[in-house]
Scaffold this motif. Structure first.
Motif, PDB file in Angstrom:
ATOM      1  N   GLU A   1       0.663  -1.149  -0.045  1.00  0.00           N
ATOM      2  CA  GLU A   1      -0.100  -0.049  -0.085  1.00  0.00           C
ATOM      3  C   GLU A   1       0.855   1.100   0.059  1.00  0.00           C
ATOM      4  OE1 GLU A   1      -3.007   0.824  -0.144  1.00  0.00           O
ATOM      5  OE2 GLU A   1      -3.991  -1.041   0.020  1.00  0.00           O
ATOM      6  N   ASN A   2       0.343   2.324   0.005  1.00  0.00           N
ATOM      7  CA  ASN A   2       0.994   3.619   0.088  1.00  0.00           C
ATOM      8  C   ASN A   2       0.259   4.672   0.992  1.00  0.00           C
ATOM      9  OD1 ASN A   2       2.836   5.378  -0.521  1.00  0.00           O
ATOM     10  ND2 ASN A   2       1.776   6.598  -2.388  1.00  0.00           N
ATOM     11  N   ILE A   3       0.033   4.158   2.321  1.00  0.00           N
ATOM     12  CA  ILE A   3      -0.796   4.897   3.282  1.00  0.00           C
ATOM     13  C   ILE A   3      -0.002   6.117   3.503  1.00  0.00           C
ATOM     14  CG2 ILE A   3      -1.751   4.884   5.686  1.00  0.00           C
ATOM     15  CD1 ILE A   3      -3.544   3.666   3.638  1.00  0.00           C
ATOM     16  N   LYS A   4      -0.490   7.180   3.805  1.00  0.00           N
ATOM     17  CA  LYS A   4       0.293   8.419   3.969  1.00  0.00           C
ATOM     18  C   LYS A   4      -0.126   8.752   5.415  1.00  0.00           C
ATOM     19  CE  LYS A   4       2.170   9.702  -0.252  1.00  0.00           C
ATOM     20  NZ  LYS A   4       1.502   8.766  -1.032  1.00  0.00           N
ATOM     21  N   LEU A   5       0.917   9.482   6.259  1.00  0.00           N
ATOM     22  CA  LEU A   5       0.825   9.933   7.599  1.00  0.00           C
ATOM     23  C   LEU A   5      -0.186  11.219   7.401  1.00  0.00           C
ATOM     24  CD1 LEU A   5       4.216   9.377   9.007  1.00  0.00           C
ATOM     25  CD2 LEU A   5       2.407   8.240   9.862  1.00  0.00           C
ATOM     26  N   GLY A   6      -0.897  11.527   8.634  1.00  0.00           N
ATOM     27  CA  GLY A   6      -1.502  12.827   8.617  1.00  0.00           C
ATOM     28  C   GLY A   6      -2.726  12.855   8.160  1.00  0.00           C
ATOM     29  N   SER A   7      -3.482  11.780   7.638  1.00  0.00           N
ATOM     30  CA  SER A   7      -4.605  11.980   7.019  1.00  0.00           C
ATOM     31  C   SER A   7      -5.592  10.807   7.855  1.00  0.00           C
ATOM     32  CB  SER A   7      -4.762  11.487   5.400  1.00  0.00           C
ATOM     33  OG  SER A   7      -5.970  11.344   5.083  1.00  0.00           O
ATOM     34  N   TRP A   8      -6.494  11.384   8.524  1.00  0.00           N
ATOM     35  CA  TRP A   8      -7.567  10.502   8.989  1.00  0.00           C
ATOM     36  C   TRP A   8      -8.430   9.377   7.967  1.00  0.00           C
ATOM     37  CZ3 TRP A   8      -8.098   9.021  13.526  1.00  0.00           C
ATOM     38  CH2 TRP A   8      -8.013  10.041  14.888  1.00  0.00           C
ATOM     39  N   LYS A   9      -8.451   9.919   6.732  1.00  0.00           N
ATOM     40  CA  LYS A   9      -9.093   9.165   5.583  1.00  0.00           C
ATOM     41  C   LYS A   9      -8.095   8.055   5.228  1.00  0.00           C
ATOM     42  CE  LYS A   9     -10.793   9.284   0.939  1.00  0.00           C
ATOM     43  NZ  LYS A   9     -10.783  10.240  -0.265  1.00  0.00           N
ATOM     44  N   GLU A  10      -6.765   8.352   5.307  1.00  0.00           N
ATOM     45  CA  GLU A  10      -5.965   7.159   5.033  1.00  0.00           C
ATOM     46  C   GLU A  10      -5.757   6.322   6.269  1.00  0.00           C
ATOM     47  OE1 GLU A  10      -2.980   7.018   2.052  1.00  0.00           O
ATOM     48  OE2 GLU A  10      -5.302   7.069   1.703  1.00  0.00           O
ATOM     49  N   TYR A  11      -5.768   6.786   7.520  1.00  0.00           N
ATOM     50  CA  TYR A  11      -5.889   5.976   8.626  1.00  0.00           C
ATOM     51  C   TYR A  11      -6.912   4.987   8.509  1.00  0.00           C
ATOM     52  CZ  TYR A  11      -6.637   4.095  13.513  1.00  0.00           C
ATOM     53  OH  TYR A  11      -6.654   3.481  14.517  1.00  0.00           O
ATOM     54  N   LEU A  12      -8.167   5.411   8.338  1.00  0.00           N
ATOM     55  CA  LEU A  12      -9.308   4.667   8.442  1.00  0.00           C
ATOM     56  C   LEU A  12      -9.260   3.585   7.173  1.00  0.00           C
ATOM     57  CD1 LEU A  12     -12.169   7.234   8.984  1.00  0.00           C
ATOM     58  CD2 LEU A  12     -11.186   5.675  10.723  1.00  0.00           C
ATOM     59  N   ARG A  13      -8.692   3.809   6.155  1.00  0.00           N
ATOM     60  CA  ARG A  13      -8.577   2.929   5.227  1.00  0.00           C
ATOM     61  C   ARG A  13      -7.586   1.760   5.592  1.00  0.00           C
ATOM     62  NH1 ARG A  13      -5.451   2.380   0.098  1.00  0.00           N
ATOM     63  NH2 ARG A  13      -4.414   4.313   0.569  1.00  0.00           N
ATOM     64  N   MET A  14      -6.366   2.088   6.179  1.00  0.00           N
ATOM     65  CA  MET A  14      -5.443   1.307   6.673  1.00  0.00           C
ATOM     66  C   MET A  14      -6.205   0.226   7.919  1.00  0.00           C
ATOM     67  SD  MET A  14      -1.991   1.981   8.592  1.00  0.00           S
ATOM     68  CE  MET A  14      -2.439   2.364  10.024  1.00  0.00           C
ATOM     69  N   ARG A  15      -6.965   0.990   8.822  1.00  0.00           N
ATOM     70  CA  ARG A  15      -7.599   0.251   9.734  1.00  0.00           C
ATOM     71  C   ARG A  15      -8.484  -0.794   9.168  1.00  0.00           C
ATOM     72  NH1 ARG A  15     -12.963   0.590  11.691  1.00  0.00           N
ATOM     73  NH2 ARG A  15     -13.081  -0.070  13.803  1.00  0.00           N
ATOM     74  N   GLU A  16      -9.196  -0.448   8.145  1.00  0.00           N
ATOM     75  CA  GLU A  16     -10.009  -1.526   7.380  1.00  0.00           C
ATOM     76  C   GLU A  16      -9.408  -3.025   7.303  1.00  0.00           C
ATOM     77  OE1 GLU A  16     -13.576  -1.955   7.382  1.00  0.00           O
ATOM     78  OE2 GLU A  16     -13.530   0.036   8.539  1.00  0.00           O
ATOM     79  N   LEU A  17      -8.035  -2.799   6.733  1.00  0.00           N
ATOM     80  CA  LEU A  17      -7.422  -3.873   6.378  1.00  0.00           C
ATOM     81  C   LEU A  17      -6.950  -4.487   7.520  1.00  0.00           C
ATOM     82  CD1 LEU A  17      -6.182  -5.656   4.282  1.00  0.00           C
ATOM     83  CD2 LEU A  17      -4.560  -4.267   3.474  1.00  0.00           C
ATOM     84  N   ILE A  18      -6.454  -3.769   8.502  1.00  0.00           N
ATOM     85  CA  ILE A  18      -5.708  -4.353   9.755  1.00  0.00           C
ATOM     86  C   ILE A  18      -6.855  -5.213  10.215  1.00  0.00           C
ATOM     87  CG2 ILE A  18      -5.202  -3.750  11.900  1.00  0.00           C
ATOM     88  CD1 ILE A  18      -3.466  -1.598  11.009  1.00  0.00           C
ATOM     89  N   LEU A  19      -8.299  -4.596  10.469  1.00  0.00           N
ATOM     90  CA  LEU A  19      -9.437  -5.546  11.199  1.00  0.00           C
ATOM     91  C   LEU A  19      -9.413  -6.707  10.335  1.00  0.00           C
ATOM     92  CD1 LEU A  19     -11.822  -2.621  12.051  1.00  0.00           C
ATOM     93  CD2 LEU A  19     -10.213  -3.954  13.719  1.00  0.00           C
ATOM     94  N   GLN A  20      -9.418  -6.560   8.918  1.00  0.00           N
ATOM     95  CA  GLN A  20      -9.867  -7.843   8.231  1.00  0.00           C
ATOM     96  C   GLN A  20      -8.569  -8.794   8.254  1.00  0.00           C
ATOM     97  OE1 GLN A  20     -10.339  -6.787   3.987  1.00  0.00           O
ATOM     98  NE2 GLN A  20      -9.917  -8.967   3.351  1.00  0.00           N
ATOM     99  N   VAL A  21      -7.485  -8.560   8.474  1.00  0.00           N
ATOM    100  CA  VAL A  21      -6.344  -9.560   8.590  1.00  0.00           C
ATOM    101  C   VAL A  21      -6.549  -9.986  10.032  1.00  0.00           C
ATOM    102  CG1 VAL A  21      -4.047 -10.008   8.772  1.00  0.00           C
ATOM    103  CG2 VAL A  21      -5.030  -8.692   6.833  1.00  0.00           C
ATOM    104  N   ASN A  22      -6.661  -9.139  10.867  1.00  0.00           N
ATOM    105  CA  ASN A  22      -6.696  -9.590  12.351  1.00  0.00           C
ATOM    106  C   ASN A  22      -7.940 -10.464  12.584  1.00  0.00           C
ATOM    107  OD1 ASN A  22      -5.322  -8.854  14.933  1.00  0.00           O
ATOM    108  ND2 ASN A  22      -7.278  -8.639  15.539  1.00  0.00           N
ATOM    109  N   ASN A  23      -9.157 -10.226  12.034  1.00  0.00           N
ATOM    110  CA  ASN A  23     -10.286 -11.044  12.257  1.00  0.00           C
ATOM    111  C   ASN A  23      -9.796 -12.556  11.697  1.00  0.00           C
ATOM    112  OD1 ASN A  23     -11.673  -9.388  13.574  1.00  0.00           O
ATOM    113  ND2 ASN A  23     -12.732  -8.370  11.494  1.00  0.00           N
ATOM    114  N   LYS A  24      -9.270 -12.538  10.654  1.00  0.00           N
ATOM    115  CA  LYS A  24      -8.726 -13.812   9.978  1.00  0.00           C
ATOM    116  C   LYS A  24      -7.703 -14.579  10.808  1.00  0.00           C
ATOM    117  CE  LYS A  24      -8.781 -13.936   5.623  1.00  0.00           C
ATOM    118  NZ  LYS A  24      -8.455 -13.717   4.334  1.00  0.00           N
ATOM    119  N   PHE A  25      -6.912 -13.885  11.419  1.00  0.00           N
ATOM    120  CA  PHE A  25      -5.651 -14.502  12.134  1.00  0.00           C
ATOM    121  C   PHE A  25      -5.944 -14.325  13.726  1.00  0.00           C
ATOM    122  CE2 PHE A  25      -4.118 -13.887   8.028  1.00  0.00           C
ATOM    123  CZ  PHE A  25      -3.432 -15.174   7.816  1.00  0.00           C
TER     124      PHE A  25
END
Length: 424
Positions: A175-199
């Motif tokens: 990915e190419n998530i950028k610091l300083g953006s809530w929008k980017e953080y929320l996008r990152m969070r969605e994938l983290i939750l998806q992977v964490n749920n799986k594992f």
């Protein structure tokens, strides 16, 4: 929608297993078997309450230094690896006028209201709504660094966030998530939750576990499987990082050994003076000089007649002495190493007020080189004006006089001979 960017389950599982079996990974040095991490949650929640109260009362001030927010972030920074540098985005930078929550009263109130709403939120959608509303206010310099505060309020819903975590996320998922953006953080969070749920069976519902994995990858302490050929300069950087991590782990081990020694002396003295003694619930498996804490301590602390959450938190205090065969706390001790002395004071204050102001023997056990700091913290007006009375004992004093107090001491009053306070 992210499925194509996720490595195979087998590949990720191998990476997770490497992370969990590495004795020097964040998982093993911070996430599990760490009573300081568990204590931090209640202390930070209390600190956030204070930030909100200060903003409401108009006493928050116009600078980061000396504010209740500084205390909250100092407590988080004590968690070391994952949260080093968390305070930097919140330092007041006068030339840039950022973050604009110190001199702009409307922004300050908005920030306080945001923290209050998140503190009392019980559902994921409530948190996301507050984040979106805060983002819409476009408060200059106030970005998703706040997420690391929210993690300590809602660890199963909000992953921690910093440069190394973002770098690890980008390396692992392309990915190419950028610091300083809530929008980017929320996008990152969605994938983290998806992977964490799986594992989740291999990690935790607490997102600190997967946050630590991303941190170690971003800090080049763990190589993400499938990463391309590594340049020589990157190999050297990795070697430096590994050497640095090894030193940090060894230093922490030395601190832990000192902490264990001081707890042992307190347990030994307490038993010799005729008290029932207990150590922090997470420390029952410890031993010092072949003396297991589980053989020195009560099985569990008695029911104190308070709510379950407070009872659990009190059970994390480093050492407690109880009057024999009762639930009356005779003395309480917090051993401070490199952690914030003020957070230890707050934990003892919580105990004092939770039990109806009857715990009169509250002790901080501190390294000799931190005596000036402990006196400074005990001189805070909020501490001086409280009904709680504190003493402190230096490591060297406890170590030197432990056996003498065991032999000649009468009761808890014997400790006063080796203790100090602001009054003497």
């Amino acid at each position: 929608m992210y499925q194509e960017k996720i490595a195979s389950e087998e590949t990720l599982l191998q990476l997770v297993n490497r992370y969990k079996t590495d004795a020097e990974s964040v998982y093993n040095t911070w996430f599990i078997n760490n009573d300081d991490r568990l204590k931090a949650f209640r202390t930070i929640r209390r600190g956030v309450h204070q930030v909100i109260a200060d903003i409401k009362a108009g006493t928050f001030g116009n600078d980061f230094k000396g504010s209740s927010l500084e205390f909250v972030l100092s407590c988080i920074a004590e968690q070391k690896q994952v949260f080093v540098g968390i305070a930097h985005p919140f330092y007041w930078k006068p030339k840039l006028r950022i973050p604009d929550i110190y001199e702009n009263e409307a922004n300050k109130r908005a920030f306080g209201q945001f923290l209050q709403a998140c503190l009392t939120a019980t559902k994921e959608e409530q948190l996301l709504r507050e984040i979106i509303l805060l983002d819409q206010k476009k408060i200059k310099g106030l970005g998703p660094a706040v997420a690391s505060i929210l993690y300590f309020l809602h660890p199963t819903l909000i992953p921690p966030f910093n440069t190394a975590i973002v770098n690890g996320f980008n390396k692992l998922f392309g990915e190419n998530i950028k610091l300083g953006s809530w929008k980017e953080y929320l996008r990152m969070r969605e994938l983290i939750l998806q992977v964490n749920n799986k594992f989740r069976p291999h990690l935790s519902t607490d997102l600190g576990a997967i946050g630590g994995l991303l941190f170690d990858i971003g800090d080049m302490k763990i190589l993400a499987t499938g990463q391309q050929a590594i340049a020589t300069e990157d190999i050297l950087k990795i070697e430096r990082q590994l050497a640095k991590r090894h030193k940090e782990v060894m230093d922490e081990q030395l601190e832990d050994n000192l902490h264990t020694e001081m707890q042992y002396h307190l347990l030994k003295v307490g038993r010799a003076l005729g008290y029932d003694v207990s150590c922090a619930s997470n420390d029952k498996s410890k031993k010092f000089q072949d003396d297991a804490f589980s053989f020195l301590c009560m099985g569990t602390i008695p029911d104190l007649g308070i709510d379950k959450e407070t009872q659990t938190t009190i059970g994390l205090i480093d050492v407690l002495w109880f009057e024999k065969h009762t639930n009356k706390v005779a003395a309480a001790f917090e051993v401070e190493k490199s952690t914030s002395i003020y957070s230890g004071i707050l934990r003892l204050t919580d105990l004092h007020y939770s039990l109806g102001h009857h715990v009169t023997s509250l002790y901080l056990i501190v390294p000799d080189n931190r005596e000036k700091e402990v006196r400074l913290q005990l001189s805070r007006p909020s501490i001086r004006s409280s009904s709680a009375s504190f003493h402190y004992i230096l490591f060297s004093e406890l170590r030197t006089h432990c056996d003498a107090i065991c032999k000649f001491g009468v009761d808890k009053g014997s400790l006063v001979k080796i203790a100090s306070s602001l009054d003497f």
